[in-house]
Design a protein around this motif. Structure first.
Motif, PDB file in Angstrom:
ATOM      1  N   LEU A 130       0.927  -2.389  13.689  1.00 24.34           N
ATOM      2  CA  LEU A 130       1.741  -3.498  13.186  1.00 24.34           C
ATOM      3  C   LEU A 130       1.277  -3.895  11.794  1.00 24.34           C
ATOM      4  O   LEU A 130       1.387  -5.054  11.390  1.00 24.34           O
ATOM      5  N   MET A 131       0.777  -2.927  11.052  1.00 21.97           N
ATOM      6  CA  MET A 131       0.148  -3.227   9.773  1.00 21.97           C
ATOM      7  C   MET A 131       1.178  -3.652   8.733  1.00 21.97           C
ATOM      8  O   MET A 131       2.311  -3.179   8.717  1.00 21.97           O
ATOM      9  N   THR A 132       0.745  -4.542   7.853  1.00 26.58           N
ATOM     10  CA  THR A 132       1.634  -5.120   6.849  1.00 26.58           C
ATOM     11  C   THR A 132       1.052  -4.887   5.457  1.00 26.58           C
ATOM     12  O   THR A 132       0.056  -4.193   5.287  1.00 26.58           O
ATOM     13  N   GLY A 133       1.713  -5.503   4.472  1.00 23.67           N
ATOM     14  CA  GLY A 133       1.239  -5.380   3.100  1.00 23.67           C
ATOM     15  C   GLY A 133       1.679  -4.077   2.466  1.00 23.67           C
ATOM     16  O   GLY A 133       2.439  -3.293   3.059  1.00 23.67           O
ATOM     17  N   PRO A 134       1.227  -3.806   1.259  1.00 17.77           N
ATOM     18  CA  PRO A 134       1.622  -2.582   0.559  1.00 17.77           C
ATOM     19  C   PRO A 134       1.303  -1.335   1.369  1.00 17.77           C
ATOM     20  O   PRO A 134       0.183  -1.155   1.843  1.00 17.77           O
ATOM     21  N   GLY A 135       2.316  -0.477   1.526  1.00 20.18           N
ATOM     22  CA  GLY A 135       2.129   0.739   2.304  1.00 20.18           C
ATOM     23  C   GLY A 135       1.332   1.806   1.584  1.00 20.18           C
ATOM     24  O   GLY A 135       0.856   2.753   2.215  1.00 20.18           O
ATOM     25  N   PHE A 136       1.187   1.640   0.280  1.00 21.64           N
ATOM     26  CA  PHE A 136       0.360   2.583  -0.481  1.00 21.64           C
ATOM     27  C   PHE A 136      -0.181   1.845  -1.707  1.00 21.64           C
ATOM     28  O   PHE A 136       0.452   1.847  -2.768  1.00 21.64           O
ATOM     29  N   PRO A 137      -1.350   1.195  -1.564  1.00 23.84           N
ATOM     30  CA  PRO A 137      -1.940   0.506  -2.719  1.00 23.84           C
ATOM     31  C   PRO A 137      -2.151   1.477  -3.873  1.00 23.84           C
ATOM     32  O   PRO A 137      -2.581   2.624  -3.677  1.00 23.84           O
ATOM     33  N   GLU A 138      -1.844   1.040  -5.066  1.00 29.24           N
ATOM     34  CA  GLU A 138      -1.943   1.921  -6.229  1.00 29.24           C
ATOM     35  C   GLU A 138      -3.341   2.483  -6.395  1.00 29.24           C
ATOM     36  O   GLU A 138      -3.517   3.621  -6.846  1.00 29.24           O
ATOM     37  N   ALA A 139      -4.349   1.702  -5.994  1.00 28.71           N
ATOM     38  CA  ALA A 139      -5.733   2.174  -6.122  1.00 28.71           C
ATOM     39  C   ALA A 139      -6.007   3.396  -5.257  1.00 28.71           C
ATOM     40  O   ALA A 139      -6.955   4.151  -5.517  1.00 28.71           O
ATOM     41  N   TRP A 140      -5.166   3.620  -4.254  1.00 30.34           N
ATOM     42  CA  TRP A 140      -5.380   4.768  -3.381  1.00 30.34           C
ATOM     43  C   TRP A 140      -5.025   6.084  -4.062  1.00 30.34           C
ATOM     44  O   TRP A 140      -5.307   7.154  -3.514  1.00 30.34           O
ATOM     45  N   CYS A 141      -4.398   6.013  -5.195  1.00 28.99           N
ATOM     46  CA  CYS A 141      -4.127   7.246  -5.942  1.00 28.99           C
ATOM     47  C   CYS A 141      -5.423   7.929  -6.368  1.00 28.99           C
ATOM     48  O   CYS A 141      -5.423   9.110  -6.746  1.00 28.99           O
ATOM     49  N   ASN A 142      -6.538   7.202  -6.314  1.00 31.12           N
ATOM     50  CA  ASN A 142      -7.841   7.773  -6.668  1.00 31.12           C
ATOM     51  C   ASN A 142      -8.430   8.618  -5.550  1.00 31.12           C
ATOM     52  O   ASN A 142      -9.473   9.244  -5.739  1.00 31.12           O
ATOM     53  N   MET A 143      -7.790   8.638  -4.393  1.00 29.49           N
ATOM     54  CA  MET A 143      -8.265   9.484  -3.297  1.00 29.49           C
ATOM     55  C   MET A 143      -7.902  10.930  -3.600  1.00 29.49           C
ATOM     56  O   MET A 143      -6.897  11.470  -3.132  1.00 29.49           O
ATOM     57  N   SER A 144      -8.715  11.573  -4.353  1.00 28.33           N
ATOM     58  CA  SER A 144      -8.391  12.903  -4.871  1.00 28.33           C
ATOM     59  C   SER A 144      -8.353  13.985  -3.796  1.00 28.33           C
ATOM     60  O   SER A 144      -7.840  15.077  -4.037  1.00 28.33           O
ATOM     61  N   SER A 145      -8.903  13.708  -2.610  1.00 33.81           N
ATOM     62  CA  SER A 145      -8.922  14.716  -1.546  1.00 33.81           C
ATOM     63  C   SER A 145      -7.885  14.457  -0.467  1.00 33.81           C
ATOM     64  O   SER A 145      -7.729  15.279   0.442  1.00 33.81           O
ATOM     65  N   LEU A 146      -7.170  13.329  -0.531  1.00 30.73           N
ATOM     66  CA  LEU A 146      -6.251  12.972   0.544  1.00 30.73           C
ATOM     67  C   LEU A 146      -5.169  14.038   0.701  1.00 30.73           C
ATOM     68  O   LEU A 146      -4.437  14.351  -0.232  1.00 30.73           O
ATOM     69  N   GLY A 147      -5.079  14.579   1.919  1.00 29.27           N
ATOM     70  CA  GLY A 147      -4.116  15.640   2.175  1.00 29.27           C
ATOM     71  C   GLY A 147      -2.963  15.209   3.057  1.00 29.27           C
ATOM     72  O   GLY A 147      -1.848  15.688   2.909  1.00 29.27           O
ATOM     73  N   GLY A 148      -3.216  14.301   4.004  1.00 29.83           N
ATOM     74  CA  GLY A 148      -2.165  13.889   4.926  1.00 29.83           C
ATOM     75  C   GLY A 148      -2.086  12.386   5.066  1.00 29.83           C
ATOM     76  O   GLY A 148      -3.099  11.735   5.302  1.00 29.83           O
ATOM     77  N   MET A 149      -0.876  11.844   4.899  1.00 30.91           N
ATOM     78  CA  MET A 149      -0.617  10.413   5.073  1.00 30.91           C
ATOM     79  C   MET A 149       0.253  10.243   6.313  1.00 30.91           C
ATOM     80  O   MET A 149       1.399  10.657   6.334  1.00 30.91           O
ATOM     81  N   TYR A 150      -0.313   9.669   7.359  1.00 35.32           N
ATOM     82  CA  TYR A 150       0.439   9.447   8.581  1.00 35.32           C
ATOM     83  C   TYR A 150       0.338   7.962   8.934  1.00 35.32           C
ATOM     84  O   TYR A 150      -0.548   7.553   9.680  1.00 35.32           O
ATOM     85  N   TRP A 151       1.222   7.146   8.364  1.00 39.47           N
ATOM     86  CA  TRP A 151       1.246   5.750   8.783  1.00 39.47           C
ATOM     87  C   TRP A 151       2.667   5.256   9.004  1.00 39.47           C
ATOM     88  O   TRP A 151       3.077   4.220   8.523  1.00 39.47           O
ATOM     89  N   TYR A 152       3.394   6.053   9.783  1.00 38.08           N
ATOM     90  CA  TYR A 152       4.734   5.659  10.190  1.00 38.08           C
ATOM     91  C   TYR A 152       4.655   4.607  11.311  1.00 38.08           C
ATOM     92  O   TYR A 152       3.594   4.353  11.889  1.00 38.08           O
ATOM     93  N   ASN A 153       5.804   3.982  11.587  1.00 37.56           N
ATOM     94  CA  ASN A 153       5.917   2.969  12.644  1.00 37.56           C
ATOM     95  C   ASN A 153       4.951   1.807  12.428  1.00 37.56           C
ATOM     96  O   ASN A 153       4.101   1.499  13.274  1.00 37.56           O
ATOM     97  N   ASN A 154       5.058   1.177  11.263  1.00 42.71           N
ATOM     98  CA  ASN A 154       4.313  -0.032  10.957  1.00 42.71           C
ATOM     99  C   ASN A 154       5.273  -1.033  10.328  1.00 42.71           C
ATOM    100  O   ASN A 154       6.492  -0.915  10.485  1.00 42.71           O
TER     101      ASN A 154
END
Length: 576
Positions: free
Chosen positions: A255-279
């Protein structure tokens, strides 16, 4: 422990150290390795007599019964593996006597009860605990936070309740930390941000609430972070953008709220999979998302994300393969950036933008997408027929009962300007009136009337009345394959346009497009026009009826007058 062993002991050999699975040191048994040996029965209490035993492996057998208390007599034991049997009962508290124990493998048995807190107080050399699928109950002992050497801890798929003890933030050597698939509740302790050595962190499928502690920004070695299927209702901390080693994150079904992708997360240079559907995430996708070099897919469907889809999304993953892009059921607006189809050449197989508020034309680049399943349904889109060939609207396999708010503008190739609309309506009204007059003059009665008139500008409007007497307005539009992009041949949208298509691009990709445009002001105008037209029809019919009645009366009066005149003539002749 029963007959039928895969590697039986030959009792005729007097030296037991030569029997399969037994290791000795100067004739003293130090190791029993009887795993996968078809053992049945129970572990005998006499096991406690092997005082010099350092390793006991009886995994993957058919052992039943309980773990005997006498096992606590094996003071030299440092490896105990009884996993994948059918051992039941509670864990004996005497396990705390095994002060040299480093490995405790109890997974996939039928234990009950809770974890002995004594283990966390005495077995301080433990590096590995595996209690996967053991049917354990109760709460997590806070004493386990004392296990400073613990490297690998699996206690998933049990019945553990209660909260996560903040003391567990003291597991300073932990690498793999799995508490998934239990009934843990409460918030995630901020103290777990001290687990700076953790690489695999899994709290999924519990009843946890709250958010992700900002202290998790210090888990810089973490590569996998799973918190899916809880009741988390907090936000994504922007500070976690410094986790440059994080590769996979699952946060879906919360039931998470707020920005679904904070701009600061663009610094996650290794992030391969984003799975945060159904929020309940909101906010936009930042332009910097295209700079993430290892992103292989995005699944943020069923949220409340908004704004335009950034053109840079076509650059995610750098030169690596990107397999899926699911933004379905959000509030994204604007047009589909054509750059997005650059992903088709890098392995994209599923592309879903359905159930948003996207408008404008479908990028022609989709015609070159090979082997991509594309779903654009439930938006406000149209296609260029020279690029995408779409069959007739509302295929039987598609539900056309969808709609989104759309205000026609002069710049849209699907809609015409106000002046053009007026001329089209006037022309149609004239044609309708003429048709009705002809029907009235021929004394015929109609229950359903329709007319189609094309104005000089090329805009077309169809107005109809339902046979049930209820007034309905339906705009008839050419199929997507015949819609021209020039403004002179646009179709005027009055009322409701329904266009559902399953199409195939020139390269063979499957495309689903379902659009309904509903403009309330146009409906009101169309209804007003219909009311006026039918008023005119009724007036004309009434006038014609009265005119004919008057004419009939005149004819009748003339005949009566003629008859009276003839009668008078006859009477006059007779008198003469």
């Amino acid at each position: 422990m029963g007959g039928g062993w895969a590697r039986p002991w030959n009792m005729s050999i007097p030296n037991h150290c030569l029997w399969p699975g037994i290791s000795c040191n100067y004739g003293v048994v130090t190791r029993l390795d009887l795993q996968e040996n078809n053992l049945v029965g129970t572990i005998p209490t006499s096991i406690g007599l092997l005082h010099n035993l350092t390793s006991l492996y009886v995994r993957i057998n058919n052992l039943i019964g309980t773990l005997p208390d006498e096992i606590g007599l094996l003071s030299e034991l440092y490896e105990l593996d009884v996993s994948r049997n059918q051992i039941n009962g509670t864990l004996p508290s005497t396990l705390a006597n095994l002060k040299k124990l480093t490995t405790l493998e109890l997974a996939e048995n039928l234990f009950s009860g809770q974890l002995p807190s004594e283990i966390g107080e005495s077995c301080l050399l433990l590096t590995r605990i595996n209690l996967f699928q053991c049917q354990m109950e109760g709460t997590l002992p806070s004493s386990y936070g004392n296990l400073k050497q613990l490297y690998w801890f699996w206690i998933n798929q049990n019945r553990i309740t209660g909260t996560i003890p903040p003391e567990w933030g003291g597991l300073s050597s932990i690498n793999t930390f799995v508490l998934a698939d239990n009934f843990l509740n409460g918030t995630i302790p901020s103290a777990l941000g001290n687990l700076t050595t953790v690489v695999y962190f899994n709290l999924a499928s519990n009843l946890l609430t709250g958010g992700i502690p900002a202290s998790f920004q210090y888990l810089t070695n973490m590569q996998t972070f799973m918190i899916a299927s809880n009741r988390l209702d907090g936000t994504l901390p922007p500070e976690m953008g410094r986790l440059s080693n994080l590769y996979t994150m699952t946060a879906h079904n919360n039931l998470m709220t707020g920005p679904g992708f904070p701009e600061a997360w663009c610094n996650m240079s290794s992030l391969g999979g984003m799975y945060w559907y159904n929020n309940k995430f909101t906010g936009t996708l930042p332009e910097c998302i295209g700079t993430m070099p290892r992103l292989t897919g995005i699944t943020i469907n069923n949220n409340m994300m908004m704004g335009q889809i950034p053109a840079s999304i076509g650059d995610i993953g750098g030169t690596s393969s990107v397999y899926y892009l699911n933004l379905q059921n959000n509030n994204f607006t604007g047009t589909i950036p054509p750059q997005i189809m650059k992903l088709a050449s890098r392995g994209l197989t599923n592309f879903d933008l359905s159930h948003n508020q996207l408008t404008g034309s479908i990028p022609g680049e989709m015609a070159n997408a090979t082997g991509v399943n594309i779903d654009l349904s439930y938006n406000c889109l149209f296609s260029d027929p020279s690029i995408l060939t779409l069959p007739a609207a509302c295929a039987s396999t598609i539900n056309c009962r969808n709609q989104c708010s759309f205000i026609p503008t002069a710049t849209s190739s699907r809609f015409v300007s106000t002046s053009t609309a007026a001329s089209a309506v006037a022309a149609t009204t004239s044609a309708f009136h003429s048709s009705t007059m002809n029907a009235a003059n021929s004394a015929s009665t109609t229950t359903s009337t329709s007319a189609l008139m094309t104005s000089s500008s090329g805009a077309s409007v169809a107005l109809s009345t339902a046979t049930s007497g209820a007034v309905s307005t339906t705009t008839t539009v050419a199929s997507a394959s015949s819609i021209s992009s020039s403004s002179s041949s646009s179709s005027l949208s009055y009322g409701q346009i329904s266009s559902t298509s399953i199409g195939t691009s020139n390269s063979g990709s499957t495309i689903i497009i379902t659009n309904i445009y509903n403009d309330s002001s146009s409906i009101i105008i169309a209804l007003a026009i219909l009311v006026a037209i039918f008023g005119l029809v009724l007036i004309v019919i009434l006038v014609l009826f009265l005119a004919r009645r008057h004419k009939n009366r005149q004819n009748t009066h003339k005949k009566e007058k003629d008859v009276s005149h003839e009668t008078n003539t006859v009477e006059l002749s007779a008198s003469i």
